[in-house]
Write an enzyme that holds these catalytic residues in place. Structure first.
Site, short mmCIF file in Angstrom:
data_model
loop_
_atom_site.label_atom_id
_atom_site.label_comp_id
_atom_site.label_asym_id
_atom_site.label_seq_id
_atom_site.Cartn_x
_atom_site.Cartn_y
_atom_site.Cartn_z
N ASP A 243 -0.16 4.89 1.13
CA ASP A 243 -0.86 5.27 2.24
C ASP A 243 0.06 5.20 3.42
O ASP A 243 0.57 4.08 3.37
CB ASP A 243 -2.17 5.17 3.00
CG ASP A 243 -3.21 4.01 2.76
OD1 ASP A 243 -2.27 2.86 2.28
OD2 ASP A 243 -4.04 3.42 3.59
N HIS B 98 0.85 -0.80 -0.23
CA HIS B 98 0.01 -0.60 0.28
C HIS B 98 0.71 0.90 0.16
O HIS B 98 1.67 1.33 1.03
CB HIS B 98 -0.82 0.07 1.25
CG HIS B 98 -0.71 0.13 2.53
ND1 HIS B 98 -0.55 1.51 3.13
CD2 HIS B 98 -0.47 -0.62 3.14
CE1 HIS B 98 0.29 1.09 4.33
NE2 HIS B 98 0.31 -0.67 4.46
N ASP C 237 5.97 1.30 7.12
CA ASP C 237 4.62 0.88 6.79
C ASP C 237 4.32 1.30 5.61
O ASP C 237 3.42 2.93 5.77
CB ASP C 237 3.81 0.84 8.20
CG ASP C 237 2.37 0.79 7.77
OD1 ASP C 237 2.02 0.15 6.93
OD2 ASP C 237 1.62 0.88 8.55
N GLU D 52 -4.39 2.03 5.27
CA GLU D 52 -4.34 1.66 6.93
C GLU D 52 -5.91 2.42 7.02
O GLU D 52 -5.73 2.27 8.93
CB GLU D 52 -3.73 3.55 6.61
CG GLU D 52 -2.12 3.04 6.84
CD GLU D 52 -0.99 2.29 7.66
OE1 GLU D 52 -2.15 2.04 8.71
OE2 GLU D 52 -0.99 2.16 7.52
ZN LIG Z 1 0.60 -1.58 6.33
#
Ligand SMILES: [Zn+2]
Length: 453
Positions: A113, A111, A145, A180
Site C-alpha cells: 500500500d 508493504h 515507500d 500505512e
Molecule cells: Zn513504508
C-alpha cells in the site's frame, strides 16, 4: 572493503564466491524486467483504502492487485504462493521457497500500500502513478515507500532460483497490505498468524537516511495520543468578561483553545526534556519526540468566529525508545498533563481526556546479532566497485514499521531498502535505480549467507 568484512566467505576462486558471481550476473540480466515489474506495480494506485480522506469503496482492491503481481514473481522464483485477505480486496501475497534443510529461515517483508498522492498539481510529471524510469530514477507514488524494495526482494529470489542456488533454510517472501494506516492485523500480523514466521527478517522500507541503503536495526516505539479539552461556550464578545471579570458564580465562558494551548506548551517542554533524557545508541539525539499532528478546535455546534470555543482536540504521534514500557511512557505523559491541569483554574475542574488509540511497541535487534552482521556484510559486498561502496553504519529507522510486529512475534527484523526517507510521502517521490539494483544484490547475498547455500 574494510576490515569488518568476513573475508573467509569471499575467497577469490572459492565455490561460494563463484556461486555469488552467478547470482549477481543473473540479477544483472534481470535488471530491465525488474524495472518493468516495478513500473507495473507503481501504475497500480494501491492507496490504503482506510487512509483519512479516502473513499474506501473507490480505492479498495488495488492493494490486492499489487500482491497478485508480486505473487507471480514469487512463483517464477520457485515459491509456493499463498494469496489471502482478511478484508476483501486487501490481499496479502506470500511465497515460500523451501530450503533443503539445516539452515536458518529468512523473511523478505514489504508493504504494497501507498499513501495518497495529494494534489496532483503538486507533481511535476502531472501523474503521480506513471512509474517512468528516466535519468537513473524511477518516479511515482510508492517508488520509495516502498515498491522498489518489495520488487527488488522478489527479483533477488528469482535470481537465486535461476542461478540454481538451493538455500538450506526457507526463504519466505511477504507482500502485505495496510501498513500505512497501521493495520498490521490485516497485513504483517495476519501473515505471521498464518504460520509464516522465520529465524530472521529483512524489511525493505527505504533506509536511505544520511547514507543510502543504511542497515536499520531498530524502530522507535510509537503511540498515537488524542487529547480532548472541554471549555464553556458563549458569544465571542464575552471574551473580555471571561478573561478579566470573573463572575462570582463561576466563569461566563472558558475557551477550550486557550486551555488546549496550555497543554500544548507543556508538552513542548516535556519534548525538550526528552531530548536530554531519552536515549538509545542506535538513534540520533532528539529522535524521541511528541509530534503534534492535528489541532482541531471551535464551538461544538458551529465552527464560527462568533463563539468562544468549547472543544479542542489534539492528536500526537509520540516516539519513544524501543524497549521502554509503553504503560510507563503513557503514565509519564498523563502525569505531566495532569500536573499542568492542576495549575489552571478551569482545567483543574475540567481535566483533559487523554486516549491512546494506536500503540507500536517498536523493535530492536542488537548490533552484534548475526542478522545485523549478515545484512551489513551483504550490503557491503553488494556495493563493491560501485558509488555506493562501503559499510554504512547501523542506524535506526525513525518511524513505525512492520519490524515491530515481526520482532513482537519473535522474528528479529532488520531494515534495508532503496530510497531516501525524505522522499517517502512527498511530492515527486522518486527512487535511484542504482540503489534498487544494489538492494536486490544485497538481498540475494544476505539470503545466501543467512540461510546457507
Ligand atoms: Zn513504508
Amino acid at each position: 572493503m574494510d576490515g569488518t568484512m568476513n573475508h573467509d566467505r569471499d575467497v577469490p576462486g572459492s565455490p561460494a564466491t563463484s556461486t555469488r558471481r552467478r547470482v549477481l550476473t543473473r540479477l544483472d540480466l534481470l535488471r530491465d524486467e525488474m524495472l518493468d515489474t516495478l513500473t507495473a506495480a507503481v501504475r497500480i494506485p494501491s492507496i490504503t483504502p482506510t487512509y483519512p480522506g479516502e473513499v474506501y469503496a473507490d480505492v479498495v482492491g488495488a492493494e490486492g492487485e499489487v500482491s497478485r503481481l508480486l505473487a507471480g514473481v514469487y512463483a517464477e522464483a520457485g515459491a509456493e504462493t499463498d494469496v489471502f485477505a482478511v478484508a476483501p480486496g486487501r490481499d496479502n501475497a506470500v511465497g515460500v521457497i523451501r530450503g533443503t534443510g539445516g539452515g536458518r529461515s529468512l523473511i523478505f517483508n514489504g508493504h504494497v500500500d501507498v499513501v495518497p498522492p495529494g494534489d496532483v498539481s503538486g507533481w511535476r510529471s502531472g501523474d503521480p502513478f506513471d512509474g517512468v524510469v528516466e535519468d537513473g530514477w524511477i518516479r511515482g507514488r510508492g517508488t520509495v515507500d516502498m515498491k522498489s524494495g518489495l520488487v527488488a526482494q522478489a527479483f533477488a529470489a528469482r535470481a537465486l532460483h535461476e542461478a540454481g542456488v538451493r538455500l538450506r533454510g526457507d526463504l519466505i517472501l511477504q507482500a502485505v497490505v495496510g501498513e500505512e494506516n497501521l493495520e498490521n492485523h490485516l497485513g504483517t500480523s495476519a501473515v505471521l498468524d498464518r504460520g509464516y514466521t522465520a529465524d530472521g527478517a529483512i524489511v525493505s522500507e527505504p533506509t536511505g537516511g544520511d547514507r543510502p541503503l543504511s542497515v536499520m536495526a531498530a524502530t522507535p516505539g510509537v503511540l498515537v495520543m488524542r487529547i480532548e479539552v472541554t471549555g464553556k461556550s458563549s458569544h465571542s464578545s464575552m471574551r473580555g468578561r471571561m478573561l478579566y471579570r470573573p463572575g462570582t458564580t463561576g466563569p461566563v465562558a472558558a475557551s477550550a483553545i486557550d486551555r488546549g494551548f496550555v497543554i500544548y506548551q507543556a508538552l513542548r517542554r516535556l519534548e525538550s526534556d526528552w531530548a536530554a533524557t531519552k536515549f538509545d545508541p542506535l538513534f540520533e539525539p532528539g529522535q524521541f519526540t511528541l509530534a503534534p499532528g492535528v489541532v482541531d478546535g471551535g464551538a461544538r455546534h458551529s465552527r464560527s468566529g462568533a463563539f468562544i470555543p468549547d472543544s479542542m482536540s489534539m492528536v500526537y504521534a509520540v516516539f519513544h525508545p524501543p524497549g521502554e514500557d509503553q504503560a510507563v511512557v503513557r503514565k509519564e505523559i498523563e502525569a505531566h498533563i495532569a500536573h499542568v491541569a492542576a495549575t489552571d483554574p478551569w482545567l483543574r475542574t475540567h481535566p483533559p481526556v487523554v486516549e491512546w488509540p494506536l500503540r507500536y511497541p517498536g523493535s530492536r535487534v542488537d548490533a552484534a546479532h548475526p542478522l545485523c552482521v549478515a545484512v551489513a556484510d551483504a550490503r557491503e559486498l553488494a556495493a563493491v566497485d560501485t558509488p555506493l561502496a562501503g559499510r554504512p553504519p547501523l542506524a535506526a529507522f525513525p518511524s513505525a514499521a512492520d519490524s515491530t510486529w515481526l520482532c513482537a512475534a519473535g522474528v528479529p527484523a532488520v531494515g534495508l531498502g532503496p530510497g531516501e526517507l525524505a522522499m517517502a510521502h512527498a511530492y515527486d517521490e522518486r527512487c535511484a535505480v542504482d540503489e534498487i539494483v544494489c538492494a536486490a544484490r544485497a538481498y540475494a547475498l544476505a539470503a545466501m549467507d543467512w540461510c546457507g547455500s
